[in-house]
Design a protein around this motif. Structure first.
Motif, mmCIF file in Angstrom:
data_model
loop_
_atom_site.group_PDB
_atom_site.id
_atom_site.type_symbol
_atom_site.label_atom_id
_atom_site.label_comp_id
_atom_site.label_asym_id
_atom_site.label_seq_id
_atom_site.Cartn_x
_atom_site.Cartn_y
_atom_site.Cartn_z
ATOM 1 N N LEU A 322 95.158 66.415 -1.388
ATOM 2 C CA LEU A 322 95.456 67.123 -0.153
ATOM 3 C C LEU A 322 96.118 66.205 0.862
ATOM 4 C CD1 LEU A 322 95.223 69.654 1.628
ATOM 5 C CD2 LEU A 322 92.935 68.888 2.287
ATOM 6 N N SER A 323 95.624 64.954 0.941
ATOM 7 C CA SER A 323 96.246 64.018 1.879
ATOM 8 C C SER A 323 97.695 63.719 1.483
ATOM 9 C CB SER A 323 95.428 62.726 1.922
ATOM 10 O OG SER A 323 95.410 62.103 0.646
ATOM 11 N N GLU A 324 97.950 63.579 0.159
ATOM 12 C CA GLU A 324 99.336 63.343 -0.278
ATOM 13 C C GLU A 324 100.236 64.533 0.053
ATOM 14 O OE1 GLU A 324 99.201 62.472 -4.388
ATOM 15 O OE2 GLU A 324 98.227 60.500 -4.138
ATOM 16 N N VAL A 325 99.740 65.743 -0.219
ATOM 17 C CA VAL A 325 100.534 66.936 0.098
ATOM 18 C C VAL A 325 100.795 67.034 1.595
ATOM 19 C CG1 VAL A 325 100.499 69.461 0.042
ATOM 20 C CG2 VAL A 325 99.740 68.170 -1.955
ATOM 21 N N MET A 326 99.799 66.693 2.380
ATOM 22 C CA MET A 326 99.986 66.745 3.828
ATOM 23 C C MET A 326 101.030 65.736 4.287
ATOM 24 S SD MET A 326 98.147 69.143 5.077
ATOM 25 C CE MET A 326 98.157 68.715 6.810
ATOM 26 N N GLU A 327 101.029 64.545 3.655
ATOM 27 C CA GLU A 327 102.059 63.559 4.006
ATOM 28 C C GLU A 327 103.456 64.067 3.659
ATOM 29 O OE1 GLU A 327 101.069 59.968 2.076
ATOM 30 O OE2 GLU A 327 99.315 59.531 3.341
ATOM 31 N N GLU A 328 103.609 64.648 2.457
ATOM 32 C CA GLU A 328 104.922 65.195 2.081
ATOM 33 C C GLU A 328 105.327 66.327 3.016
ATOM 34 O OE1 GLU A 328 104.711 66.374 -1.939
ATOM 35 O OE2 GLU A 328 104.507 64.328 -2.743
ATOM 36 N N GLU A 330 104.481 66.666 6.114
ATOM 37 C CA GLU A 330 104.890 66.083 7.392
ATOM 38 C C GLU A 330 106.310 65.546 7.305
ATOM 39 O OE1 GLU A 330 103.491 66.030 10.304
ATOM 40 O OE2 GLU A 330 101.740 67.165 9.633
ATOM 41 N N LYS A 331 106.645 64.904 6.166
ATOM 42 C CA LYS A 331 108.013 64.398 6.000
ATOM 43 C C LYS A 331 109.025 65.541 6.009
ATOM 44 C CE LYS A 331 106.741 60.283 3.341
ATOM 45 N NZ LYS A 331 106.878 59.590 2.035
ATOM 46 N N VAL A 332 108.726 66.628 5.257
ATOM 47 C CA VAL A 332 109.643 67.780 5.216
ATOM 48 C C VAL A 332 109.799 68.387 6.608
ATOM 49 C CG1 VAL A 332 109.950 70.105 4.292
ATOM 50 C CG2 VAL A 332 109.180 68.263 2.787
ATOM 51 N N LYS A 333 108.683 68.503 7.345
ATOM 52 C CA LYS A 333 108.766 69.046 8.700
ATOM 53 C C LYS A 333 109.636 68.171 9.584
ATOM 54 C CE LYS A 333 104.372 71.563 8.964
ATOM 55 N NZ LYS A 333 103.054 71.645 9.648
ATOM 56 N N GLN A 334 109.491 66.852 9.436
ATOM 57 C CA GLN A 334 110.294 65.948 10.258
ATOM 58 C C GLN A 334 111.776 66.090 9.928
ATOM 59 O OE1 GLN A 334 108.982 61.938 9.933
ATOM 60 N NE2 GLN A 334 110.383 61.160 11.506
ATOM 61 N N GLU A 335 112.110 66.164 8.612
ATOM 62 C CA GLU A 335 113.513 66.343 8.229
ATOM 63 C C GLU A 335 114.069 67.672 8.741
ATOM 64 O OE1 GLU A 335 113.664 65.970 4.058
ATOM 65 O OE2 GLU A 335 113.256 63.798 4.035
ATOM 66 N N MET A 336 113.277 68.749 8.635
ATOM 67 C CA MET A 336 113.728 70.045 9.134
ATOM 68 C C MET A 336 113.951 70.010 10.641
ATOM 69 S SD MET A 336 111.391 72.707 6.919
ATOM 70 C CE MET A 336 112.066 74.099 7.806
ATOM 71 N N GLU A 337 113.061 69.321 11.343
ATOM 72 C CA GLU A 337 113.256 69.224 12.793
ATOM 73 C C GLU A 337 114.529 68.464 13.133
ATOM 74 O OE1 GLU A 337 109.757 67.483 14.362
ATOM 75 O OE2 GLU A 337 108.509 69.287 14.111
#
Length: 405
Positions: A322-328, A330-337
């Motif tokens: 779950l922590s790994e998925v949450m990190e990924e 967060e990265k996708v959200k940052q790229e989308m932003e």
């Protein structure tokens, strides 16, 4: 009770005259001896006795829902906060007991103000307090014991208590008139009585349930009769007469008879061991069901612990995933932003338009420069051609005609 109270005359009130240690005795303490460090323990024990005379257990501890302090509670450091609160509340109760109205301190009151008020009341009784108030903040020590001891003495004076001299009973020694043979119990007789009692009780095994019920009823009876046990109603004279009557029978004479002693001791030990083994078997038979239930409960507990360990391992692994998925995520959200901000931002388009405008201006300037250069080149070519033509005409000179002379 008179003798018991008189025994406690170790500090200030004696012969009906209240005074603190060193006052009224003509003694002047010039220096502290090697035992001065332990003086506060003596003062604390005197304080406990005085508090008992003031019935502080019924009037103070039960009303305030507090535990009774030990005999050296204020002499040794245990819990400074709790000791300071106990000191303030006990001092306030003693001041009220001495006839001066004093408000009970609360837990969140200013400690400096509380100590100042207590010392003011102590000085109003004519007592000296030639030490800094900070000595009382710790809640223990010589000065705390001194203040409480002085207040307890003032409370005893206010209620009119006076120490009395002890009255010792006069005992008259009477000659023993009991015959020696009847007054002595030989070791063999004691052994025979003990063996008879053990033989009578050998077959009477104890049932655990009956023992539990008897113990419960005994505890209930002791609880109900606790108030009666606290105070003895036995007459001292009758008690003395009973002691004098029974005293000759309590003498035990051990005769050195070694014949057969070891055999007898061996037989007693063997009999006792057999009795212990039989009772152990009886207790084991009674507790067999409970032991089986306990073992079954232990097995269930082991299985539950194993399942818990397995489930805990799965939870740990899933938590890591779950922590790994949450990190990924967060990265996708940052790229989308970042992409969204770049798409909605018009600054790059403005820069492109400005660059195009600038390129157009530069292109127009270059076209103008190119036209100027072409015009200049054309002019230079025309000029060069006209010069060449002029030079050609200048070099061809016509010859004169000879026939006219």
């Amino acid at each position: 009770m008179t003798a018991a109270l008189a025994v406690v005359t170790t500090s200030g009130l004696e012969d009906g005259v209240p005074r603190s240690r060193g006052e009224g005795t003509g003694e002047v303490v010039l220096e502290r001896g090697p035992g001065a460090a332990y003086h506060m323990f003596v003062v604390m024990e005197d304080l406990v006795e005085k508090l008992k005379l003031l019935r502080y257990e019924e009037e103070f501890l039960r009303k305030s829902n507090l535990k009774a302090p030990s005999r050296h509670y204020f002499a040794l450091p245990t819990n400074p906060g709790e000791q300071f609160y106990m000191f303030c509340t006990l001092a306030a109760w003693l001041i009220n007991k001495a006839g001066h109205p004093f408000e009970q301190p609360q837990e969140y009151d200013d400690p400096n103000a509380t100590i100042s008020n207590i010392l003011s009341e102590l000085r109003s009784f004519g007592r000296t307090a030639d030490f800094p108030p900070s000595k009382l903040k710790s809640g223990y020590g010589e000065h705390v014991c001194y203040v409480l001891d002085c207040l307890a003495e003032e409370a005893l004076k206010y209620i009119g208590f006076t120490w009395k001299r002890p009255i010792y009973p006069v005992e008259e020694l009477e000659e023993e008139s009991v015959a020696e043979d009847d007054a002595e119990l030989t070791l063999n007789k004691v052994d025979e009585e003990f063996v008879e009692e053990e033989t009578d009780n050998e077959e009477n095994f104890i049932d655990l349930n009956v023992l539990k019920a008897q113990t419960y009823h005994l505890d209930m009876n002791e609880t109900a009769k606790q108030e009666d046990i606290l105070e003895s109603t036995t007459d001292a004279a009758e008690w003395s007469l009973e002691v004098e009557r029974v005293l000759p029978q309590l003498k035990v004479t051990i005769r050195t008879d070694n014949k057969g002693f070891l055999d007898k001791l061996h037989n007693e030990i063997t009999r006792t061991l057999e009795k212990i083994c039989s009772r152990e078997k009886y207790i084991n038979n009674q507790l067999e069901n409970l032991v089986q239930e306990y073992r079954a409960a232990q097995a269930q507990l082991s299985e539950a612990k194993e399942r818990y360990q397995q489930g805990n391992g799965g939870v740990t692994e899933r938590t890591r995933l779950l922590s790994e998925v949450m990190e990924e995520l967060e990265k996708v959200k940052q790229e989308m932003e970042e992409k969204g901000s770049s798409m909605t931002d018009g600054a790059p388009l403005v820069k492109v338009k400005q660059s195009l405008t600038k390129l157009k201006q530069e292109t127009v300037e270059m076209d103008i420069r190119i036209g100027i250069v072409e015009h200049t080149l054309l002019q230079s070519k025309l000029k060069e051609k006209s010069n060449m033509t002029r030079n050609m005409h200048a070099t061809v000179i016509p010859e004169p005609a000879t026939g006219f002379y």
